[in-house]
Design a protein around this motif. Structure first.
Motif, PDB file in Angstrom:
ATOM      1  N   ARG A 110      14.875   0.506  -7.842  1.00 53.59           N
ATOM      2  CA  ARG A 110      13.674  -0.227  -7.410  1.00 53.59           C
ATOM      3  C   ARG A 110      13.029   0.513  -6.246  1.00 53.59           C
ATOM      4  O   ARG A 110      13.719   1.001  -5.350  1.00 53.59           O
ATOM      5  N   PHE A 111      11.707   0.548  -6.262  1.00 54.31           N
ATOM      6  CA  PHE A 111      10.948   1.171  -5.172  1.00 54.31           C
ATOM      7  C   PHE A 111       9.605   0.463  -5.123  1.00 54.31           C
ATOM      8  O   PHE A 111       8.717   0.716  -5.934  1.00 54.31           O
ATOM      9  N   ASP A 112       9.458  -0.463  -4.195  1.00 49.60           N
ATOM     10  CA  ASP A 112       8.239  -1.256  -4.078  1.00 49.60           C
ATOM     11  C   ASP A 112       7.477  -0.865  -2.817  1.00 49.60           C
ATOM     12  O   ASP A 112       8.071  -0.591  -1.774  1.00 49.60           O
ATOM     13  N   ILE A 113       6.167  -0.880  -2.935  1.00 50.70           N
ATOM     14  CA  ILE A 113       5.269  -0.626  -1.813  1.00 50.70           C
ATOM     15  C   ILE A 113       4.439  -1.890  -1.636  1.00 50.70           C
ATOM     16  O   ILE A 113       3.787  -2.337  -2.586  1.00 50.70           O
ATOM     17  N   SER A 114       4.468  -2.472  -0.446  1.00 48.64           N
ATOM     18  CA  SER A 114       3.673  -3.685  -0.217  1.00 48.64           C
ATOM     19  C   SER A 114       2.783  -3.507   1.005  1.00 48.64           C
ATOM     20  O   SER A 114       3.122  -2.794   1.951  1.00 48.64           O
ATOM     21  N   ILE A 115       1.649  -4.190   0.944  1.00 52.55           N
ATOM     22  CA  ILE A 115       0.652  -4.130   2.011  1.00 52.55           C
ATOM     23  C   ILE A 115       0.410  -5.561   2.489  1.00 52.55           C
ATOM     24  O   ILE A 115      -0.081  -6.395   1.720  1.00 52.55           O
ATOM     25  N   ASN A 173      -2.967  -1.860   9.182  1.00 56.05           N
ATOM     26  CA  ASN A 173      -2.310  -0.565   9.293  1.00 56.05           C
ATOM     27  C   ASN A 173      -0.784  -0.635   9.142  1.00 56.05           C
ATOM     28  O   ASN A 173      -0.067   0.195   9.694  1.00 56.05           O
ATOM     29  N   VAL A 174      -0.309  -1.589   8.358  1.00 53.88           N
ATOM     30  CA  VAL A 174       1.130  -1.701   8.099  1.00 53.88           C
ATOM     31  C   VAL A 174       1.376  -1.624   6.601  1.00 53.88           C
ATOM     32  O   VAL A 174       0.636  -2.199   5.808  1.00 53.88           O
ATOM     33  N   VAL A 175       2.416  -0.885   6.234  1.00 51.41           N
ATOM     34  CA  VAL A 175       2.875  -0.799   4.849  1.00 51.41           C
ATOM     35  C   VAL A 175       4.386  -0.965   4.877  1.00 51.41           C
ATOM     36  O   VAL A 175       5.063  -0.476   5.785  1.00 51.41           O
ATOM     37  N   ARG A 176       4.905  -1.670   3.885  1.00 48.46           N
ATOM     38  CA  ARG A 176       6.359  -1.877   3.795  1.00 48.46           C
ATOM     39  C   ARG A 176       6.885  -1.294   2.491  1.00 48.46           C
ATOM     40  O   ARG A 176       6.251  -1.426   1.437  1.00 48.46           O
ATOM     41  N   LEU A 177       8.043  -0.678   2.581  1.00 50.49           N
ATOM     42  CA  LEU A 177       8.730  -0.136   1.413  1.00 50.49           C
ATOM     43  C   LEU A 177      10.038  -0.885   1.229  1.00 50.49           C
ATOM     44  O   LEU A 177      10.712  -1.224   2.202  1.00 50.49           O
ATOM     45  N   TYR A 178      10.388  -1.115  -0.027  1.00 45.60           N
ATOM     46  CA  TYR A 178      11.652  -1.773  -0.374  1.00 45.60           C
ATOM     47  C   TYR A 178      12.253  -0.946  -1.500  1.00 45.60           C
ATOM     48  O   TYR A 178      11.665  -0.810  -2.564  1.00 45.60           O
ATOM     49  N   GLU A 179      13.415  -0.352  -1.233  1.00 43.51           N
ATOM     50  CA  GLU A 179      14.046   0.538  -2.202  1.00 43.51           C
ATOM     51  C   GLU A 179      15.486   0.092  -2.433  1.00 43.51           C
ATOM     52  O   GLU A 179      16.158  -0.334  -1.497  1.00 43.51           O
ATOM     53  N   VAL A 180      15.949   0.219  -3.672  1.00 43.34           N
ATOM     54  CA  VAL A 180      17.322  -0.137  -4.007  1.00 43.34           C
ATOM     55  C   VAL A 180      17.963   1.048  -4.723  1.00 43.34           C
ATOM     56  O   VAL A 180      17.419   1.563  -5.709  1.00 43.34           O
TER      57      VAL A 180
END
Length: 97
Positions: free
Chosen positions: A39-44, A50-57
């Motif tokens: 999993r590799f998600d990019i959320s705004i 000016n913030v971005v979050r990544l969630y990787e498994v």
């Protein structure tokens, strides 16, 4: 045990679109070439420009370590470093394994 990576990036003002475009290319490469990444998600966030979050498994620590050492990871980091003001990351173990 699966390894989860949470990353919150504070970007240089005005660089969000460029960063997201580069992160999306990186995501596609990771998912296509690293079978250990499930999993590799990019959320705004809606309320911050000016913030971005990544969630990787990753399947396990070996897959995570491999990811961190790949040439495409090094290239992504070099390309995006000028766009990032601050990077906060936390690694965790998947509790529902």
């Amino acid at each position: 045990m699966a390894v989860v990576l949470h990353v919150e990036l504070t970007l240089v003002p005005g660089r969000r679109d460029a960063y997201v475009a580069r992160a999306q290319r990186h995501r596609a490469t990771v998912l296509a070439t690293e079978p250990g990444c499930s999993r590799f998600d990019i959320s705004i966030p809606e309320d911050v420009d000016n913030v971005v979050r990544l969630y990787e498994v990753y399947d396990d620590m070996m897959a995570f370590d491999h990811h961190m050492e790949t040439p495409h990871m090094q290239e992504y980091r070099a390309d995006t470093q000028p766009m990032i003001e601050n990077r906060r990351s936390a690694r965790a173990i998947m509790a529902n394994d």
